[in-house]
Motif scaffolding. Sequence first.
Motif, mmCIF file in Angstrom:
data_model
loop_
_atom_site.group_PDB
_atom_site.id
_atom_site.type_symbol
_atom_site.label_atom_id
_atom_site.label_comp_id
_atom_site.label_asym_id
_atom_site.label_seq_id
_atom_site.Cartn_x
_atom_site.Cartn_y
_atom_site.Cartn_z
ATOM 1 N N ILE A 70 63.329 -17.794 -31.745
ATOM 2 C CA ILE A 70 62.948 -16.985 -32.903
ATOM 3 C C ILE A 70 64.191 -16.384 -33.560
ATOM 4 O O ILE A 70 64.322 -16.392 -34.790
ATOM 5 N N GLN A 71 65.111 -15.888 -32.756
ATOM 6 C CA GLN A 71 66.331 -15.287 -33.300
ATOM 7 C C GLN A 71 67.167 -16.316 -34.066
ATOM 8 O O GLN A 71 67.681 -16.015 -35.144
ATOM 9 N N VAL A 72 67.292 -17.514 -33.532
ATOM 10 C CA VAL A 72 68.083 -18.550 -34.202
ATOM 11 C C VAL A 72 67.438 -18.953 -35.521
ATOM 12 O O VAL A 72 68.114 -19.068 -36.549
ATOM 13 N N VAL A 73 66.135 -19.168 -35.510
ATOM 14 C CA VAL A 73 65.453 -19.557 -36.750
ATOM 15 C C VAL A 73 65.558 -18.429 -37.778
ATOM 16 O O VAL A 73 65.828 -18.688 -38.958
ATOM 17 N N ASN A 74 65.385 -17.197 -37.353
ATOM 18 C CA ASN A 74 65.510 -16.074 -38.290
ATOM 19 C C ASN A 74 66.927 -15.952 -38.845
ATOM 20 O O ASN A 74 67.115 -15.593 -40.006
ATOM 21 N N LYS A 75 67.913 -16.240 -38.035
ATOM 22 C CA LYS A 75 69.311 -16.146 -38.467
ATOM 23 C C LYS A 75 69.677 -17.294 -39.419
ATOM 24 O O LYS A 75 70.292 -17.086 -40.455
ATOM 25 N N LEU A 76 69.306 -18.517 -39.058
ATOM 26 C CA LEU A 76 69.689 -19.686 -39.845
ATOM 27 C C LEU A 76 68.794 -19.924 -41.060
ATOM 28 O O LEU A 76 69.224 -20.543 -42.031
ATOM 29 N N LYS A 77 67.542 -19.483 -40.979
ATOM 30 C CA LYS A 77 66.565 -19.672 -42.052
ATOM 31 C C LYS A 77 66.511 -21.123 -42.561
ATOM 32 O O LYS A 77 66.683 -21.387 -43.754
ATOM 33 N N PRO A 78 66.264 -22.064 -41.657
ATOM 34 C CA PRO A 78 66.226 -23.470 -42.085
ATOM 35 C C PRO A 78 65.002 -23.756 -42.945
ATOM 36 O O PRO A 78 63.968 -23.086 -42.823
ATOM 37 N N ASN A 79 65.130 -24.727 -43.809
ATOM 38 C CA ASN A 79 63.976 -25.171 -44.599
ATOM 39 C C ASN A 79 63.016 -25.979 -43.737
ATOM 40 O O ASN A 79 61.808 -25.894 -43.896
#
Length: 93
Positions: free
Chosen positions: A26-35
């Motif tokens: 969750i932290q990685v996805v929130n940080k990177l905000k991938p499409n």
Amino acid sequence: VQDFVGEEARMRPTELMWEEAKLPFIQVVNKLKPNIVVVLGSHLGDYIEEYADQFENTIFCYWYHPSTPRYFKYQKSLEDFKIAVEKANKNKF
């Protein structure tokens, strides 16, 4: 999953491993905000589906793992990815 699962093929993570992997993911996805996030493996997909909807502008594209030729179909995976790209492009506006 943040740990080694085992010494041989086809070993699955434990429930504890899945649970401990949730927050870092969750932290990685929130940080990177991938499409788009391509999820490789149906077992992984089962876990991610539980909380994937909390990422408002991220499209999740679920594939069977490429190491399972009985289930993974290259053409279908490309079609699924194309659909994910189209959805992601619609989310930009």
